[in-house]
Motif scaffolding. Structure first.
Motif, mmCIF file in Angstrom:
data_model
loop_
_atom_site.group_PDB
_atom_site.id
_atom_site.type_symbol
_atom_site.label_atom_id
_atom_site.label_comp_id
_atom_site.label_asym_id
_atom_site.label_seq_id
_atom_site.Cartn_x
_atom_site.Cartn_y
_atom_site.Cartn_z
ATOM 1 N N ILE A 105 -1.095 -9.296 0.160
ATOM 2 C CA ILE A 105 -2.120 -10.287 0.978
ATOM 3 C C ILE A 105 -2.753 -9.546 1.976
ATOM 4 O O ILE A 105 -3.723 -9.602 2.477
ATOM 5 N N GLY A 106 -1.974 -9.010 2.892
ATOM 6 C CA GLY A 106 -2.461 -7.997 4.008
ATOM 7 C C GLY A 106 -3.421 -7.117 3.740
ATOM 8 O O GLY A 106 -4.422 -7.017 4.387
ATOM 9 N N ALA A 107 -2.988 -6.311 2.700
ATOM 10 C CA ALA A 107 -4.065 -5.232 2.198
ATOM 11 C C ALA A 107 -5.587 -5.838 1.790
ATOM 12 O O ALA A 107 -6.470 -5.208 2.108
ATOM 13 N N SER A 108 -5.076 -6.867 1.128
ATOM 14 C CA SER A 108 -6.501 -7.611 0.544
ATOM 15 C C SER A 108 -7.374 -8.112 1.635
ATOM 16 O O SER A 108 -8.632 -8.006 1.561
ATOM 17 N N LEU A 109 -6.783 -8.825 2.623
ATOM 18 C CA LEU A 109 -7.454 -9.385 3.769
ATOM 19 C C LEU A 109 -8.162 -8.018 4.578
ATOM 20 O O LEU A 109 -9.315 -8.164 4.755
ATOM 21 N N LEU A 110 -7.557 -6.900 4.647
ATOM 22 C CA LEU A 110 -8.223 -5.798 5.411
ATOM 23 C C LEU A 110 -9.190 -5.252 4.650
ATOM 24 O O LEU A 110 -10.176 -4.970 5.313
ATOM 25 N N LEU B 83 -27.068 -8.699 7.624
ATOM 26 C CA LEU B 83 -26.731 -10.116 7.586
ATOM 27 C C LEU B 83 -26.710 -10.478 9.257
ATOM 28 O O LEU B 83 -26.668 -9.789 10.151
ATOM 29 N N PRO B 84 -26.742 -11.924 9.581
ATOM 30 C CA PRO B 84 -26.544 -12.429 10.864
ATOM 31 C C PRO B 84 -25.194 -11.925 11.518
ATOM 32 O O PRO B 84 -24.258 -11.384 10.920
ATOM 33 N N ALA B 85 -25.276 -11.629 12.759
ATOM 34 C CA ALA B 85 -23.929 -11.200 13.451
ATOM 35 C C ALA B 85 -22.732 -11.559 13.245
ATOM 36 O O ALA B 85 -21.804 -11.274 13.267
ATOM 37 N N TRP B 86 -22.718 -13.044 13.233
ATOM 38 C CA TRP B 86 -21.795 -13.961 13.087
ATOM 39 C C TRP B 86 -20.945 -13.356 11.837
ATOM 40 O O TRP B 86 -19.634 -13.902 11.923
ATOM 41 N N THR B 87 -21.587 -13.003 10.842
ATOM 42 C CA THR B 87 -20.887 -12.579 9.443
ATOM 43 C C THR B 87 -20.008 -11.301 9.844
ATOM 44 O O THR B 87 -18.723 -11.591 9.216
ATOM 45 N N ILE B 88 -20.404 -10.478 10.370
ATOM 46 C CA ILE B 88 -19.238 -9.318 10.842
ATOM 47 C C ILE B 88 -18.212 -9.885 11.701
ATOM 48 O O ILE B 88 -16.910 -9.418 11.625
ATOM 49 N N ILE B 89 -18.409 -10.611 12.680
ATOM 50 C CA ILE B 89 -17.369 -11.204 13.722
ATOM 51 C C ILE B 89 -16.456 -12.017 12.812
ATOM 52 O O ILE B 89 -15.353 -11.924 12.999
ATOM 53 N N ALA B 90 -17.006 -13.044 12.136
ATOM 54 C CA ALA B 90 -16.197 -13.922 11.127
ATOM 55 C C ALA B 90 -15.433 -12.940 9.971
ATOM 56 O O ALA B 90 -14.124 -13.239 9.935
ATOM 57 N N GLY B 91 -16.119 -12.106 9.486
ATOM 58 C CA GLY B 91 -15.253 -11.306 8.688
ATOM 59 C C GLY B 91 -14.354 -10.367 8.941
ATOM 60 O O GLY B 91 -13.174 -10.233 8.285
ATOM 61 N N TRP B 92 -14.669 -9.785 10.098
ATOM 62 C CA TRP B 92 -13.592 -8.494 10.445
ATOM 63 C C TRP B 92 -12.305 -9.490 11.225
ATOM 64 O O TRP B 92 -11.159 -8.941 11.131
ATOM 65 N N SER B 93 -12.208 -10.883 11.382
ATOM 66 C CA SER B 93 -11.054 -11.457 11.731
ATOM 67 C C SER B 93 -10.105 -11.392 10.591
ATOM 68 O O SER B 93 -8.893 -11.579 11.037
ATOM 69 N N LEU B 94 -10.701 -11.350 9.236
ATOM 70 C CA LEU B 94 -9.592 -11.156 8.177
ATOM 71 C C LEU B 94 -8.782 -9.729 8.211
ATOM 72 O O LEU B 94 -7.463 -10.102 8.126
ATOM 73 N N ALA B 95 -9.356 -8.889 9.036
ATOM 74 C CA ALA B 95 -8.434 -7.749 9.312
ATOM 75 C C ALA B 95 -7.476 -8.101 10.094
ATOM 76 O O ALA B 95 -6.101 -7.644 9.818
ATOM 77 N N GLY B 96 -7.506 -8.780 10.978
ATOM 78 C CA GLY B 96 -6.489 -9.251 11.966
ATOM 79 C C GLY B 96 -5.432 -9.994 11.408
ATOM 80 O O GLY B 96 -4.199 -9.543 11.680
#
Length: 478
Positions: A344-349, A364-377
């Motif tokens: 699960i963790g590696a897949s999210l990262l 893509l819009p800036a919010w995309t990377i902000i929201a997407g990078w939260s999965l890494a956390g």
């Protein structure tokens, strides 16, 4: 009595069971001080990431920008090895005090630096203290808290990154604008001394020395750690070698691989089952996250026109989900199991890195990377504290320092090497639109590769001598 059964001699309260949690009276000041030290280290790291562009401009040091980050990680290896060996020979209080002194001295030098070269020197000294402080705190946890509370302690450590992630960038920007960027360093130095005092006053009356200390040759390990650190620094500076860049990179990577092997559990580089795979996975996920993370605010500034302070908030969602993931791991980690947490963790990262790459490639819009990078956390919150708990569970009192330093070494060198390689890739592709996507794709590849050791971490309760383990807590299992 085996090492697994024998507890270090401490007062009756601290040797008691974990009923009541890590905030009960018997552990309160140790927990508070240790969490505060982690909090301040997180604040400093995030604050420096925010203000470093201002620092480089002020001191005219753009060429040393990456070294200011990777150099700290590189020298931390020396601190980890020295303090790990020191803790295996005696109690961790004096090693922790020495590490804090080096960390604070480095902050003061960096804060008062008249040039980028002096600032980097302070950051190198700071790395010695940071590495030693991390290992010493791990050993404090192992010798003060019962195994049943280790997961809760490291979940608290992970959660200590949340508030800095929310207020750190804003606070750093405010301090830099209203006072000066130098106070970002000075302020953390003063508060770190206060936090350490809380821990020291509680620990100084305890007997945390083990009965049968280890006697591993320290001189050889320190020499090897110095080679590893030099290799990591060479990687960071390889871009300055011109036509010899490729040669420097290859030689540095070979030197790191050869020198680091004796500093890690046998079989780490081959993903041997048990503790070696735990340590290897830590290196891969650290490389994936920390190598790519410094390019998230960079992308927001360079491509979307964010201010430095606003760009720092791009990491806030990831930090919040890191804390949430750590809490899930602390409460339900045993139920989920090591293999499921790894997947699960590696897949999210990996998903976070791919979203970042797509955002950069297709604008893509800036919010995309902000929201997407939260999965890494979220992924790191699940994996990071779990790997620390497993490392202590695989350890005896005689090798807690070595194993804790090995975990931290893999963490720092994985991040330092990744930052260096990604930096070289980024510079090489800077004139094209592929620079940011390439960096994030490297991170995704490392996250996927981390699944291999993640599925080989084993069951601590079943680990035998071949794994370098002893019978650990029954709750730590797949």
């Amino acid at each position: 009595m085996s090492g697994a059964e024998r507890a270090p001699r401490a007062d009756t309260d601290l040797a008691a069971s974990g009923a009541g949690g890590v905030w009960q009276a018997r552990y309160f000041w140790v927990t508070l001080g240790a969490v505060a030290m982690i909090f301040l280290a997180a604040t400093q790291a995030l604050a420096v990431t925010t203000v470093m562009p201002l620092v480089a401009t002020d001191l005219g040091g753009d060429a040393l920008y990456a070294v200011a980050f990777s150099g700290t990680l590189a020298t931390s290896v020396i601190g980890m090895v020295a303090v790990g060996a020191w803790c295996d020979r005696r109690d961790p209080v004096l090693p922790l005090a020495t590490s804090v002194a080096l960390f604070v001295a480095g902050l003061v030098i960096a804060g008062s630096a008249p040039s980028m070269e002096v600032l980097v020197l302070g950051r190198l000294l700071q790395g010695l203290g940071t590495g030693g402080q991390t290992v010493a705190l791990y050993v404090v946890v192992a010798r003060v808290y019962p195994p049943a509370l280790h997961g809760r302690v490291f979940a608290a450590f992970s959660a200590a990154w949340v508030i800095p992630s929310i207020v750190g960038p804003l606070l750093a920007g405010f301090v830099a604008e209203q006072l000066h960027w130098r106070w970002v360093f000075f302020g953390v130095a003063v508060l770190t001394l206060v936090a350490f005092t809380m821990v020291y006053l509680r620990l100084r009356g305890l007997t945390l020395r083990i009965d049968d200390p280890g006697h591993a040759p320290v001189g050889r390990r320190l020499a090897l750690a110095s080679v590893v650190a030099a290799g990591a620094l060479a990687l960071s500076l390889a871009g300055e070698a011109g036509a010899w860049t490729g040669v420097v990179v290859v030689v540095a990577l070979i030197a790191i691989a050869l020198a680091i092997r004796p500093l890690l559990p046998p079989g780490t580089l081959r993903a041997r089952r048990g503790l070696p795979s735990v340590v290897l996975m830590r290196a891969l996920i650290a490389g994936a996250l920390f190598g790519a993370e410094i390019y998230v605010p960079y992308l927001l500034i360079d491509e979307y026109g964010f201010s430095a302070t606003a760009a720092g908030f791009g990491l806030t969602a990831a930090a919040l989900l890191w804390a949430a993931g750590a809490e899930v791991q602390g409460r339900f980690g045993d139920r989920l199991g090591n293999a499921r947490i790894s997947l699960i963790g590696a897949s999210l990262l990996a998903a976070a890195a791919l979203v970042a790459a797509a955002t950069a490639a297709w604008h893509l819009p800036a919010w995309t990377i902000i929201a997407g990078w939260s999965l890494a956390g979220a992924g790191m919150g699940l994996m990071y504290p779990r790997l620390t708990v497993l490392t202590l569970a695989y350890s005896t009192p005689q090798n807690q320092g070595f194993n804790s330093s090995a975990l931290s070494i893999s963490d720092s060198i994985g991040a330092a090497a990744s930052i260096a390689v990604m930096g070289l890739t980024f510079v090489a592709l800077k004139a094209t639109d592929a620079s940011f996507p390439a960096v994030f794709l490297i991170a995704a590849a490392l996250a996927v590769l981390a699944v291999v050791p993640g599925l080989r971490m084993g069951r601590v309760a079943e680990a035998g001598p071949a794994d370098g383990a002893v019978t650990g807590p029954a709750t730590v299992a797949d």
